[in-house]
Design an enzyme around this catalytic site. Structure first.
Site, PDB file in Angstrom:
ATOM      1  N   LYS A 161       0.866  -1.200   0.000  1.00 53.89           N
ATOM      2  CA  LYS A 161       0.000   0.000   0.000  1.00 53.89           C
ATOM      3  C   LYS A 161       0.897   1.244   0.000  1.00 53.89           C
ATOM      4  O   LYS A 161       1.780   1.332  -0.837  1.00 53.89           O
ATOM      5  CB  LYS A 161      -0.972  -0.053   1.182  1.00 53.89           C
ATOM      6  CG  LYS A 161      -1.768  -1.355   1.198  1.00 53.89           C
ATOM      7  CD  LYS A 161      -2.889  -1.380   2.177  1.00 53.89           C
ATOM      8  CE  LYS A 161      -3.626  -2.719   2.091  1.00 53.89           C
ATOM      9  NZ  LYS A 161      -4.832  -2.760   2.891  1.00 53.89           N
TER      10      LYS A 161
ATOM     11  N   HIS B 214      -8.246  -3.184  -6.375  1.00 52.67           N
ATOM     12  CA  HIS B 214      -8.207  -3.203  -4.902  1.00 52.67           C
ATOM     13  C   HIS B 214      -9.304  -2.297  -4.344  1.00 52.67           C
ATOM     14  O   HIS B 214      -9.568  -1.223  -4.885  1.00 52.67           O
ATOM     15  CB  HIS B 214      -6.829  -2.761  -4.386  1.00 52.67           C
ATOM     16  CG  HIS B 214      -6.652  -3.072  -2.932  1.00 52.67           C
ATOM     17  ND1 HIS B 214      -7.188  -2.278  -1.940  1.00 52.67           N
ATOM     18  CD2 HIS B 214      -6.052  -4.105  -2.308  1.00 52.67           C
ATOM     19  CE1 HIS B 214      -6.911  -2.819  -0.771  1.00 52.67           C
ATOM     20  NE2 HIS B 214      -6.215  -3.930  -0.956  1.00 52.67           N
TER      21      HIS B 214
ATOM     22  N   GLU C   3     -11.166 -10.049  -0.870  1.00 52.74           N
ATOM     23  CA  GLU C   3     -10.824  -9.265   0.314  1.00 52.74           C
ATOM     24  C   GLU C   3     -12.064  -8.522   0.819  1.00 52.74           C
ATOM     25  O   GLU C   3     -12.402  -7.446   0.304  1.00 52.74           O
ATOM     26  CB  GLU C   3      -9.749  -8.232  -0.034  1.00 52.74           C
ATOM     27  CG  GLU C   3      -8.465  -8.839  -0.561  1.00 52.74           C
ATOM     28  CD  GLU C   3      -7.294  -7.871  -0.418  1.00 52.74           C
ATOM     29  OE1 GLU C   3      -6.365  -8.214   0.316  1.00 52.74           O
ATOM     30  OE2 GLU C   3      -7.324  -6.783  -1.020  1.00 52.74           O
TER      31      GLU C   3
ATOM     32  N   GLY D 193      -7.428  -4.319   7.330  1.00 54.38           N
ATOM     33  CA  GLY D 193      -6.803  -3.367   8.246  1.00 54.38           C
ATOM     34  C   GLY D 193      -7.464  -3.265   9.614  1.00 54.38           C
ATOM     35  O   GLY D 193      -7.165  -2.362  10.381  1.00 54.38           O
TER      36      GLY D 193
ATOM     37  N   SER E 160      -6.675  -8.823   7.127  1.00 59.15           N
ATOM     38  CA  SER E 160      -6.146  -9.133   8.463  1.00 59.15           C
ATOM     39  C   SER E 160      -5.529 -10.524   8.576  1.00 59.15           C
ATOM     40  O   SER E 160      -5.679 -11.195   9.599  1.00 59.15           O
ATOM     41  CB  SER E 160      -7.227  -8.926   9.534  1.00 59.15           C
ATOM     42  OG  SER E 160      -7.604  -7.554   9.554  1.00 59.15           O
TER      43      SER E 160
HETATM   44  P1  13P Z   1      -4.619  -6.019   5.827  1.00 59.25           P
HETATM   45  O1  13P Z   1      -3.805  -7.299   5.792  1.00 59.25           O
HETATM   46  O2  13P Z   1      -3.903  -4.874   6.448  1.00 59.25           O
HETATM   47  O3  13P Z   1      -5.975  -6.277   6.381  1.00 59.25           O
HETATM   48  O4  13P Z   1      -4.845  -5.594   4.281  1.00 59.25           O
HETATM   49  C1  13P Z   1      -5.323  -6.516   3.377  1.00 59.25           C
HETATM   50  C2  13P Z   1      -5.233  -5.941   2.023  1.00 59.25           C
HETATM   51  O5  13P Z   1      -5.937  -5.001   1.689  1.00 59.25           O
HETATM   52  C3  13P Z   1      -4.243  -6.510   1.105  1.00 59.25           C
HETATM   53  O6  13P Z   1      -4.414  -6.038  -0.192  1.00 59.25           O
END
Ligand code: 13P
Length: 235
Positions: free
Chosen positions: A8, A90, A159, A165, A195
């Site tokens: 990110k 995403h 996701e 997150g 997560s």
């Molecule tokens: P987290 O692992 O921080 O939840 O993020 C997942 C994600 O968006 C991966 O692209």
């Protein structure tokens, strides 16, 4: 299995280089043959000398070779480093940056035509999930509108937005339910993201239709990502 890390907006050009060097060392020392994908920020992409199973990709790109698209990168900037892997769709781009399905489809078609390995993300919001499983699936399928799900270099990442997150992954049963439904039509590898961490990787990876994970926060430090890989491959 596929272990992917999405940086990110984290890590610098320098820390990314150090990260990738350590990751490579870990993968080679442990003779890990699983696919490892790293999506750094666009300022940190570079030419890295890596074994075939470790690939660096971009988190986003505009579907052009080059041109007047302020703030974006195109094929020319990616190809300079021999990068052939891209993350498309995403949820942070769909929601925060209001990226519409039409643009997502354009990106998909452009990079498909250029032969890229595409990791295509889908996932429902909390509001939609609260309406129930049927609504969630309807929404998730709508995110495949215009997408060629038979593309041979496709990987899908499920996701759920409500698990990203938050530190709290979706429940195994919920992930299993979505992945099995997707599996009816989706024949390519399917990843779960939201997560994922070293403490829940074993459980997630044991889900029948789960072919790997796309990790955010718990993977931004290389030791932590290596631990996820280590716990994950042991099954
Ligand atoms: P987290 O692992 O921080 O939840 O993020 C997942 C994600 O968006 C991966 O692209």
């Amino acid at each position: 299995m596929i272990f992917a890390t999405n940086f990110k907006t984290n890590n610098t050009r320098n820390s990314t280089r150090l990260y990738i060097e350590s990751l490579k060392e870990f993968i080679m020392e442990n003779e890990i043959k699983d696919d490892i994908l790293v999506f750094p920020t666009s300022t940190a992409i570079d030419s890295f000398s890596l074994p075939e199973n470790i690939r660096v990709g971009v988190q986003n790109a505009y579907p052009v070779e080059k041109g007047s698209f302020t703030g974006e990168i195109g094929l020319e900037q990616i190809a300079e480093f021999g990068i052939k892997t891209i993350l498309i769709g995403h949820s942070e781009r769909r929601t925060l940056l209001k990226e519409p399905q039409e643009l997502i489809v354009n990106k998909f078609n452009y990079f498909k035509q250029k032969g890229f390995e595409i990791v295509y993300c889908v996932g429902e919001s909390k509001e939609i999930r609260d309406e129930g499983f049927e609504s969630a699936m309807e929404y998730i399928w709508s995110e495949f509108d215009g997408i060629d799900i038979s593309y041979e270099k496709l990987t899908v990442a499920y996701e759920p937005i409500w698990a990203i997150g938050t530190g709290v992954s979706a429940k195994t049963k919920d992930i299993d339910e979505v992945l099995s439904s997707l599996r009816v039509k989706i024949k390519c590898p399917i990843l779960y993201g939201g997560s994922v961490k070293s403490s829940n990787i074993k459980e997630i990876i044991s889900i029948k239709d789960c072919d790997g994970v796309l990790v955010g926060s718990a993977s931004w430090e290389v030791e932590s990502f290596c631990k996820i890989i280590k716990n994950g491959i042991k099954g």
